[in-house]
Design a protein around this motif. Structure first.
Motif, PDB file in Angstrom:
ATOM      1  N   SER A   4       0.840  -1.188   0.000  1.00 31.36           N
ATOM      2  CA  SER A   4       0.000   0.000   0.000  1.00 31.36           C
ATOM      3  C   SER A   4       0.882   1.248   0.000  1.00 31.36           C
ATOM      4  CB  SER A   4      -0.892   0.018   1.242  1.00 31.36           C
ATOM      5  OG  SER A   4      -0.088   0.169   2.407  1.00 31.36           O
ATOM      6  N   LEU A   5       0.260   2.417  -0.104  1.00 34.55           N
ATOM      7  CA  LEU A   5       1.009   3.666  -0.019  1.00 34.55           C
ATOM      8  C   LEU A   5       1.709   3.768   1.333  1.00 34.55           C
ATOM      9  CD1 LEU A   5       1.760   6.347  -1.379  1.00 34.55           C
ATOM     10  CD2 LEU A   5      -0.351   7.326  -0.435  1.00 34.55           C
ATOM     11  N   ASP A  24       4.992  -3.887  -7.246  1.00 32.82           N
ATOM     12  CA  ASP A  24       3.567  -3.563  -7.342  1.00 32.82           C
ATOM     13  C   ASP A  24       3.157  -2.411  -6.424  1.00 32.82           C
ATOM     14  OD1 ASP A  24       3.129  -5.622  -9.222  1.00 32.82           O
ATOM     15  OD2 ASP A  24       3.037  -7.105  -7.610  1.00 32.82           O
ATOM     16  N   PRO A  26       2.278   1.409  -5.314  1.00 29.29           N
ATOM     17  CA  PRO A  26       1.516   2.430  -6.065  1.00 29.29           C
ATOM     18  C   PRO A  26       2.404   3.594  -6.488  1.00 29.29           C
ATOM     19  CG  PRO A  26       1.110   2.673  -3.729  1.00 29.29           C
ATOM     20  CD  PRO A  26       1.961   1.447  -3.870  1.00 29.29           C
ATOM     21  N   GLU A  29       1.099   7.129  -7.550  1.00 27.75           N
ATOM     22  CA  GLU A  29       0.639   7.939  -6.429  1.00 27.75           C
ATOM     23  C   GLU A  29       1.796   8.317  -5.516  1.00 27.75           C
ATOM     24  OE1 GLU A  29      -2.765   7.792  -2.880  1.00 27.75           O
ATOM     25  OE2 GLU A  29      -2.253   5.976  -3.997  1.00 27.75           O
ATOM     26  N   TYR A  30       2.698   7.364  -5.273  1.00 30.10           N
ATOM     27  CA  TYR A  30       3.753   7.587  -4.277  1.00 30.10           C
ATOM     28  C   TYR A  30       4.732   8.682  -4.688  1.00 30.10           C
ATOM     29  CZ  TYR A  30       7.913   7.055  -1.460  1.00 30.10           C
ATOM     30  OH  TYR A  30       8.993   7.329  -0.654  1.00 30.10           O
TER      31      TYR A  30
END
Length: 323
Positions: A4-5, A24, A26, A29-30
């Motif tokens: 996840s972030l 995989d 993000p 977004e990151y």
């Protein structure tokens, strides 16, 4: 399960990141979020030199690495310039706070912690005199656009210097004097430059969090993580265990118990490995107060990527800073 972030943040903000694939994660977004939060230099170093890329996309590594290179150069320029300005200054006691103090004291490399500006705590009687001294080095007064509460902001067009006086308010000047009395000399910058003691630095950082309504870059929570856990990656003035009794006593005297609880609770959520240090440092509050702070501040602030402003932010600032 894909990282996840929050997972990606934890790995890439660690000073000892765990090995593994971030293929995989993000990345779309990151990367933008990390740059905005001041996290890109440390993340870039971890990816390139500690994690062998971690299967991350080349475009992400390139963007982060460009920020890292710029951070190194910018930090060195600002800190060398500061040293040249204050190195021969005598007869003052000026305390460096924030990024300029952290970059060298709690981060393994000066480029990991961007120094956007220089924050200094000065006695009220020294504001005019030091401002005049800085004017001889091409620093001119500027408007405090960030509403930081600084007594004076000056800039030479490259570096802004924020001068804070009566940091705890006019009614707590005795406590401010205690900060000066406990400050440690920073001899490399000359006889007039000092840094606050560890417990004072923690509370000054917490005070900044509260005054900004916790709308601060997440890098600031990395700062607090390292201060609270004794900066074990370094051998600096902040590389020691916190004096928990002194921290709690000063938090009470400064009327920062709610803010200290809040900031500590945030870093515990972001960095589970800090749980023991946080539990020992957290001031005692009534259950109803804890629940209110958790719901209104700790929980929403601990969500990465959130751009919302806390509800009743002005009221919260007054609550958290004892006003």
């Amino acid at each position: 399960m894909a990282p996840s972030l929050l997972d990606t943040f934890r790995v890439l903000s660690s000073f000892d990141p765990p090995k593994g694939s971030l293929r995989d994660a993000p990345w779309e977004e990151y990367v933008d979020w990390a740059i905005a939060q001041g996290l890109a230099p440390l993340a870039a170093y971890n990816l390139e030199y500690r994690l062998a890329g971690a299967d991350s996309p080349e475009w992400a590594r390139d963007r982060l690495l460009s920020i890292y290179s710029g951070s190194v150069n910018d930090n060195v320029m600002k800190l060398v310039n500061l040293k040249q300005i204050v190195d021969e200054l005598e007869g003052r006691k000026l305390l460096v706070m924030g990024a300029a103090a952290f970059a060298e004291a709690i981060y393994p490399h000066v480029g990991f912690r961007p120094v956007l500006d220089i924050q200094m705590l000065v006695r009220r009687v020294d504001v005019e005199g030091f401002s005049g001294y800085l004017s001889q080095h091409h620093f001119k007064p500027e408007k405090d656009e960030s509403n930081s509460g600084a007594a004076r902001v000056l800039s030479d067009g490259r570096t802004a210097i924020y001068l804070f006086a009566d940091a705890l308010g006019p009614d707590r000047r005795e406590e401010v004097q205690g900060i000066f009395d406990r400050a440690k000399p920073w001899k490399v910058y000359g006889p007039s430059i000092f840094r606050p003691d560890l417990e004072d630095m923690v509370l000054l950082l917490v005070l900044e969090h509260a005054r900004q309504g916790y709308q601060v870059p997440w890098l600031s929570f990395v700062d607090l993580r390292e201060l609270v856990t004794g900066s074990t990656s370094m051998g600096s003035v902040y590389s020691r265990p916190l004096d928990m009794a002194a921290l709690k006593e000063r938090a009470k005297a400064w009327r920062l118990e709610r803010a200290l609880y809040t900031s500590l609770s945030i870093i515990e959520r972001l960095f589970p490995e800090t749980a023991a240090a946080v539990e020992a440092s957290r001031p005692p509050l009534r259950r109803a107060t804890r629940e209110l702070l958790n719901r209104l501040v700790v929980e929403p602030v601990s969500v990465p990527g959130s751009h919302g402003v806390l509800r009743g932010a002005d009221r919260l600032r007054r609550l958290l800073t004892g006003q």
